[in-house]
Write a protein that holds these residues in place. Structure first.
Motif, mmCIF file in Angstrom:
data_model
loop_
_atom_site.group_PDB
_atom_site.id
_atom_site.type_symbol
_atom_site.label_atom_id
_atom_site.label_comp_id
_atom_site.label_asym_id
_atom_site.label_seq_id
_atom_site.Cartn_x
_atom_site.Cartn_y
_atom_site.Cartn_z
ATOM 1 N N PRO A 48 0.054 8.118 5.755
ATOM 2 C CA PRO A 48 -0.572 8.469 4.471
ATOM 3 C C PRO A 48 -1.685 7.526 4.021
ATOM 4 C CG PRO A 48 1.653 7.646 4.126
ATOM 5 C CD PRO A 48 1.442 7.726 5.601
ATOM 6 N N VAL A 49 -1.666 6.270 4.494
ATOM 7 C CA VAL A 49 -2.651 5.281 4.061
ATOM 8 C C VAL A 49 -3.519 4.874 5.245
ATOM 9 C CG1 VAL A 49 -2.961 2.951 3.132
ATOM 10 C CG2 VAL A 49 -1.173 4.426 2.218
ATOM 11 N N ASN A 50 -4.835 4.855 5.027
ATOM 12 C CA ASN A 50 -5.773 4.411 6.047
ATOM 13 C C ASN A 50 -5.905 2.897 5.943
ATOM 14 O OD1 ASN A 50 -8.234 3.651 7.381
ATOM 15 N ND2 ASN A 50 -8.796 5.801 7.365
ATOM 16 N N ALA A 51 -5.664 2.201 7.028
ATOM 17 C CA ALA A 51 -5.707 0.743 7.024
ATOM 18 C C ALA A 51 -7.103 0.198 7.301
ATOM 19 C CB ALA A 51 -4.721 0.181 8.046
ATOM 20 N N GLY A 52 -8.109 1.049 7.318
ATOM 21 C CA GLY A 52 -9.476 0.603 7.571
ATOM 22 C C GLY A 52 -10.057 -0.244 6.462
ATOM 23 N N LEU A 53 -9.539 -0.076 5.247
ATOM 24 C CA LEU A 53 -9.950 -0.886 4.107
ATOM 25 C C LEU A 53 -8.770 -0.958 3.150
ATOM 26 C CD1 LEU A 53 -13.130 -0.900 2.027
ATOM 27 C CD2 LEU A 53 -10.947 -0.637 0.877
ATOM 28 N N TRP A 54 -8.327 -2.173 2.905
ATOM 29 C CA TRP A 54 -7.308 -2.378 1.869
ATOM 30 C C TRP A 54 -7.433 -3.781 1.326
ATOM 31 C CZ3 TRP A 54 -2.678 -5.386 2.840
ATOM 32 C CH2 TRP A 54 -2.469 -5.754 4.176
ATOM 33 N N TYR A 55 -6.963 -3.923 0.090
ATOM 34 C CA TYR A 55 -7.112 -5.196 -0.606
ATOM 35 C C TYR A 55 -5.800 -5.533 -1.302
ATOM 36 C CZ TYR A 55 -8.861 -8.730 -3.855
ATOM 37 O OH TYR A 55 -9.054 -9.882 -4.558
ATOM 38 N N ALA A 56 -5.319 -6.747 -1.059
ATOM 39 C CA ALA A 56 -4.126 -7.265 -1.732
ATOM 40 C C ALA A 56 -4.592 -8.341 -2.694
ATOM 41 C CB ALA A 56 -3.150 -7.833 -0.713
ATOM 42 N N GLN A 57 -4.365 -8.123 -3.979
ATOM 43 C CA GLN A 57 -4.830 -9.031 -5.028
ATOM 44 C C GLN A 57 -3.651 -9.800 -5.618
ATOM 45 O OE1 GLN A 57 -8.370 -8.339 -7.687
ATOM 46 N NE2 GLN A 57 -6.799 -7.111 -8.633
ATOM 47 N N GLY A 58 -3.829 -11.080 -5.836
ATOM 48 C CA GLY A 58 -2.760 -11.889 -6.403
ATOM 49 C C GLY A 58 -1.590 -12.049 -5.460
ATOM 50 N N ALA A 59 -1.863 -12.008 -4.179
ATOM 51 C CA ALA A 59 -0.796 -12.057 -3.182
ATOM 52 C C ALA A 59 -0.243 -13.462 -2.979
ATOM 53 C CB ALA A 59 -1.299 -11.495 -1.851
ATOM 54 N N GLY A 60 -0.770 -14.433 -3.704
ATOM 55 C CA GLY A 60 -0.273 -15.801 -3.574
ATOM 56 C C GLY A 60 0.988 -16.059 -4.378
ATOM 57 N N ALA A 61 1.270 -15.228 -5.375
ATOM 58 C CA ALA A 61 2.468 -15.415 -6.197
ATOM 59 C C ALA A 61 3.710 -15.137 -5.360
ATOM 60 C CB ALA A 61 2.428 -14.483 -7.398
#
Length: 123
Positions: A48-61
């Motif tokens: 269902p999700v294309n991995a060609g572009l993705w962004y994880a924000q605040g992943a340091g917490a």
């Protein structure tokens, strides 16, 4: 070796061309409120999700859902790379790794629905 210590992660396929700074959109509302920004796979793919572009924000917490997804993708990819050659399919299918991590997060249990390698990697 994938890095597991992350703050934010922008993943782009090598065939992606950026024509402007993506952070102007990612850091502005409404995307700035999202911990994961994902692109749907519209080609009729099994994932269902294309991995060609993705962004994880605040992943340091430490308790961040985005961090958990990034760590799962890294762990699964590293596990595939470490499998003996006859037991793995190369290259590790990043789209399957991301979709399995997302499915695991939503179900609350580790899953390997999309994985293209030996099932023991999903555990």
């Amino acid at each position: 070796r994938p890095r597991r210590e992350v703050g934010g992660l922008l993943f782009l396929d090598t065939d992606f061309a950026l024509l402007r700074d993506p952070y102007t959109q990612l850091k502005a509302p409404p995307l700035s409120r999202a911990s994961l920004v994902l692109m749907p796979d519209l080609r009729g793919s099994a994932t269902p999700v294309n991995a060609g572009l993705w962004y994880a924000q605040g992943a340091g917490a430490p308790s961040s859902a985005a961090r958990w997804v990034v760590e799962q993708v890294a762990r699964r990819t590293e596990a595939v790379i470490r499998l003996p050659t006859p037991r793995k399919q190369l290259p590790p299918y990043d789209q399957a790794m991301l979709n399995d991590a997302l499915a695991s997060a939503s179900r609350g249990v580790s899953t390997a629905s999309y994985m293209c390698t030996h099932p023991r990697v999903a555990a």
